[in-house]
Design an enzyme around this catalytic site. Sequence first.
Site, PDB file in Angstrom:
ATOM      1  CG  HIS A  72      -1.923  -1.162   1.154  1.00 58.12           C
ATOM      2  ND1 HIS A  72      -2.650  -1.565   2.232  1.00 58.12           N
ATOM      3  CD2 HIS A  72      -2.243  -2.025   0.149  1.00 58.12           C
ATOM      4  CE1 HIS A  72      -3.394  -2.615   1.897  1.00 58.12           C
ATOM      5  NE2 HIS A  72      -3.152  -2.925   0.646  1.00 58.12           N
ATOM      6  CG  HIS A 228      -7.708  -2.700  -1.745  1.00 54.57           C
ATOM      7  ND1 HIS A 228      -7.101  -1.717  -0.992  1.00 54.57           N
ATOM      8  CD2 HIS A 228      -6.968  -3.829  -1.550  1.00 54.57           C
ATOM      9  CE1 HIS A 228      -6.062  -2.230  -0.363  1.00 54.57           C
ATOM     10  NE2 HIS A 228      -5.953  -3.512  -0.674  1.00 54.57           N
ATOM     11  CG  HIS A 255      -0.266  -9.326  -3.281  1.00 52.29           C
ATOM     12  ND1 HIS A 255      -0.197  -8.006  -3.677  1.00 52.29           N
ATOM     13  CD2 HIS A 255      -1.034  -9.334  -2.170  1.00 52.29           C
ATOM     14  CE1 HIS A 255      -0.892  -7.261  -2.836  1.00 52.29           C
ATOM     15  NE2 HIS A 255      -1.405  -8.044  -1.914  1.00 52.29           N
TER      16      HIS A 255
END
Length: 271
Positions: A72, A228, A255
């Site tokens: 983030h 997101h 990811h």
Amino acid sequence: MKKKTIKNEIVFEGVGLHTGERSKIRIIPYDGGQIVFKKRKSEIPAHFSMVVETRRGVVLSNGSFTVYTVEHLLSALWGMEIDSVMILMDEGEEVPALDGSSLEFAQAIYSTGYVTLNDEIEFAGCRGVSYKDNGKEVQLVSSLEFKVTYFVDFPPPIGTQVFLAPLYDAGFYLENIAPARTFIFDFEVAKVKAMGLAKGGNLENTVVFTKDGVYNGNLRFKDEPVRHKILDFIGDMALLGRRIKGSVFVKKAGHTEHMEFIKKMEECDGV
Ligand code: ZN
């Protein structure tokens, strides 16, 4: 186009999402042309070769220290078009979770402003590559517009969502991507905790979905989950260290698939 660093130091304190430990980080201006994590004298460049874990978060390690959940913060830096900073890990081994989004990071970067460096921004040469695995997909196609289109298909109430974002547009990022928070389904919580993760996860830093809706408060956007996913994608692409040229289509990835895509980008470029 030249690389940029931040104008002044920025400090963040909080609890790490996965370790649950208190952490304090200092982001300082740096002219080295890359993003580097530093603890005492040891350094870890933000590069995919340092990635040691991609389950529910990206973990970097150089063997002597480890940094958990970098995505983030890296997303905020890359999203706000900052290429070069030093991140000092003063306390703890995880980036603070804050509210589960990258909004505070992005706002602080915006407020402090930037300094232009002498180094030219580097672009990946590869214009077309794809990674596919079991219905998950990341595909780069040649395009004059540098953008990402993300498609997700989760159980209800999220369902299918699609969002398109420019890859390098700080204003768009700050308004439309940075506020989108981490989310989880109520039925996943026990499993994730059993993996020893999310020790610092709470109702202030994670949106919890039940089959009927949101357990804790209101969404910031009705398609907050897919936004997101784009936030995570931008953070993961920072680990390529070079900017992507073209249009990326991502389907149901995470990811792990983002990292596999980066490896394919490197292979394609013969780096
Ligand atoms: Zn995330």
